[in-house]
Scaffold this active site. Sequence first.
Site, PDB file in Angstrom:
ATOM      1  CG  HIS A  38      48.670  90.626  97.827  1.00  0.00           C
ATOM      2  ND1 HIS A  38      49.611  90.905  96.861  1.00  0.00           N
ATOM      3  CD2 HIS A  38      48.252  89.354  97.595  1.00  0.00           C
ATOM      4  CE1 HIS A  38      49.756  89.848  96.074  1.00  0.00           C
ATOM      5  NE2 HIS A  38      48.952  88.887  96.499  1.00  0.00           N
TER       6      HIS A  38
ATOM      7  CB  SER B  84      51.801  89.514  99.077  1.00  0.00           C
ATOM      8  OG  SER B  84      51.751  90.846  99.539  1.00  0.00           O
TER       9      SER B  84
END
Length: 139
Positions: free
Chosen positions: A67, A108
Site C-alpha cells: 500500500h 492494509s
Amino acid sequence: VSETILQMNNSDIGAKATVTMADALAKVPDVEIDPEGTFKYILVRVKVKDGEAHKDIVRGTKSAQYHNHIFEKISPAVEVLGLECQCLGGGKIEHNNQEKKLRVFGESTGYGKADHSVTVEKLKTVFSNYDITWSDDTK
C-alpha cells in the site's frame, strides 16, 4: 487611509490564494484505479496546507506490491500543487469491467483498514453505472 488600503489589498490577496488552493484541490481527481483486476488501494485525505479545505481520494493499482508504494507516488504529486496528504487506510478493490462491478474489501497491514463506505461513495461518483459493494472480508 493607507492602512485601510493595505488591509483591503491583503484580504484580496488572501482571497485569491484561497481560490487558487481550492482550484488546486479541485484538480486532484477523486478516483484513479486500474481498469480491471484485483489490486491494493488506499483512501487519502488531500488538504490545503495550513488550511481547512480538504477532500478524500481513492487510488489503486496492481503495480503496487504494498500500500505504501501507492502513497509514495501520490504524496510528491500532491505537494507540487501546494497541498499535503495523509493516508486514511487501505484495502483491496476487485474491478470487473465486463460485469460493471466493484468490490471493496480487506485492509492494509501498514495503514490499517480504510473506511470502505467512504471509498464506495467516491467510486460511485466515477462509476455511477456499476454495482459497487464493500465488506470487511479479507479475501
